[in-house]
Motif scaffolding. Structure first.
Motif, short mmCIF file in Angstrom:
data_model
loop_
_atom_site.label_atom_id
_atom_site.label_comp_id
_atom_site.label_asym_id
_atom_site.label_seq_id
_atom_site.Cartn_x
_atom_site.Cartn_y
_atom_site.Cartn_z
N THR A 182 18.81 74.40 71.75
CA THR A 182 20.02 75.34 72.54
C THR A 182 21.43 75.05 71.87
N ALA A 183 21.56 74.05 71.48
CA ALA A 183 22.97 73.68 70.72
C ALA A 183 23.13 74.39 69.65
N THR A 184 22.03 74.40 68.75
CA THR A 184 22.01 75.29 67.40
C THR A 184 21.98 76.86 67.52
N THR A 185 21.46 77.38 68.72
CA THR A 185 21.22 78.75 69.08
C THR A 185 22.61 79.21 69.66
N ILE A 186 23.37 78.26 70.31
CA ILE A 186 24.55 78.72 71.03
C ILE A 186 25.49 79.23 69.71
N ASP A 187 25.58 78.64 68.75
CA ASP A 187 26.41 79.18 67.40
C ASP A 187 26.00 80.34 67.24
N ASN A 188 24.66 80.69 67.12
CA ASN A 188 24.44 82.11 66.82
C ASN A 188 24.85 83.01 67.87
N LEU A 189 24.51 82.83 69.24
CA LEU A 189 24.70 83.49 70.22
C LEU A 189 26.23 83.87 70.36
N VAL A 190 27.10 82.86 70.13
CA VAL A 190 28.51 83.21 70.15
C VAL A 190 28.85 83.95 69.19
N SER A 191 28.52 83.79 67.98
CA SER A 191 28.85 84.78 66.82
C SER A 191 28.55 86.38 67.12
N ILE A 192 27.46 86.42 67.84
CA ILE A 192 26.95 87.76 68.23
C ILE A 192 27.80 88.40 69.21
N SER A 193 28.01 87.65 70.37
CA SER A 193 28.56 88.03 71.65
C SER A 193 30.02 87.58 71.83
N GLY A 194 30.45 86.63 71.09
CA GLY A 194 31.82 86.07 71.30
C GLY A 194 31.90 85.52 72.74
N ASP A 195 32.84 85.52 73.59
CA ASP A 195 32.93 84.70 74.93
C ASP A 195 32.38 85.72 76.05
N ARG A 196 31.57 86.70 75.77
CA ARG A 196 31.44 87.64 76.90
C ARG A 196 30.46 87.20 77.82
N PHE A 197 29.40 86.22 77.44
CA PHE A 197 28.45 85.69 78.11
C PHE A 197 28.71 84.02 78.22
N LEU A 198 29.10 83.49 77.26
CA LEU A 198 28.94 81.96 76.93
C LEU A 198 30.45 81.42 76.48
N SER A 199 30.85 80.45 77.41
CA SER A 199 31.98 79.81 76.99
C SER A 199 31.96 78.78 78.04
N ARG A 200 33.02 77.69 77.77
CA ARG A 200 32.69 76.56 78.44
C ARG A 200 33.30 76.85 79.91
N GLU A 201 34.10 77.78 79.97
CA GLU A 201 34.37 78.16 81.56
C GLU A 201 33.55 78.83 82.50
N LYS A 202 32.77 79.84 81.56
CA LYS A 202 31.83 80.55 82.37
C LYS A 202 30.36 79.90 82.53
N THR A 203 29.97 79.17 81.44
CA THR A 203 28.75 78.29 81.40
C THR A 203 29.07 76.91 80.92
#
Length: 241
Positions: A182-203
């Motif tokens: 999950t930690a390594t995949t988050i880097d990719n997912l944030v690159s793809i979607s920005g903070d639209r779905f993933l952020s310290r506030e939202k998730t």
């Protein structure tokens, strides 16, 4: 490229596999691709390893077990025998077992594999849905991924990890390959979607896992290395993330 040993018994292979003194060679292309977690596993293991890349993939492809990468070669320094293991999930589970990242019992192991598999699947769907889509369909397929596939993974994993009281781990209170995936995949997912779905506030629960891994000294050293940065640069150049 290492040549795997032939005509050695399964008993000998098993004895070689038990040792943590062996030398590893991991063959894959010179970008992150599907390997951020696997390369990180070797980097934090303390093992003697080398990351190598195909010189002429057309010629080398038929010499691999399934005509695909990654392939792990593990050499016993005493006998010189070399084991060969292919397929990403098989290699990650093997190293996870060897270095104690698969839980403390059979049920924990199954749980770790379940979460690990779910995260691998959401990344694989990005590759199959978007990366491999025809150029004229990429925008449409990107929206499908961002509207339907990614939000489901985010909602599910955040809910599960909230149930763990945001302790930074999927199973128990120990680091596992599920955390690393999950930690390594988050880097990719944030690159793809920005903070639209993933952020310290939202998730916050997902990021508790991310931050716990980021704080591991050997992992931080790996991400700060010139080798990791070179893989990252080429990955962004080729795939945009």
């Amino acid at each position: 490229m290492v040549t795997p040993s032939k005509d050695i018994s399964t008993e000998t292979m098993s004895q070689i596999a038990k040792s943590k003194e062996n030398k590893y060679e991991l063959l894959y292309f010179p970008f992150h691709g599907v390997l951020p977690a696997l390369r990180a596993m070797l980097a934090i293991s303390g093992a003697d390893y080398t990351f190598t890349h195909p010189v002429d993939w057309t010629k080398e492809k038929p010499t691999t077990p399934f005509g695909s990468l990654p392939v792990l070669y593990e050499t016993d320094p005493t006998s010189g025998h070399t084991l060969e293991l292919a397929e990403l999930s098989a290699i990650e589970s093997y190293l996870g077992d060897k270095y104690g990242w698969m839980g403390d019992n059979l049920w924990e192991r199954a749980q770790i594999q379940m979460y690990h598999s779910s995260t691998q699947a959401v990344f694989d769907k990005w590759v199959t849905t978007v990366v491999r889509a025809p150029k004229e369909n990429k925008e449409q397929m990107t929206e499908i991924y961002l509207e339907k596939i990614l939000p489901e993974w985010v909602e599910t994993h955040e809910r599960i990890l909230q149930g763990r009281r945001c302790n930074g781990h999927y199973v128990g209170d120990k680091f596992s390959i599920a955390d690393l995936k999950t930690a390594t995949t988050i880097d990719n997912l944030v690159s793809i979607s920005g903070d639209r779905f993933l952020s310290r506030e939202k998730t916050p629960a997902i990021f508790a896992v991310y931050d716990a891994v980021e704080k591991m000294p050997k992992y931080a050293a790996w991400k700060a290395s010139s080798e990791w940065k070179a893989y990252d640069e080429l990955n962004k150049k080729l795939f945009g993330f």
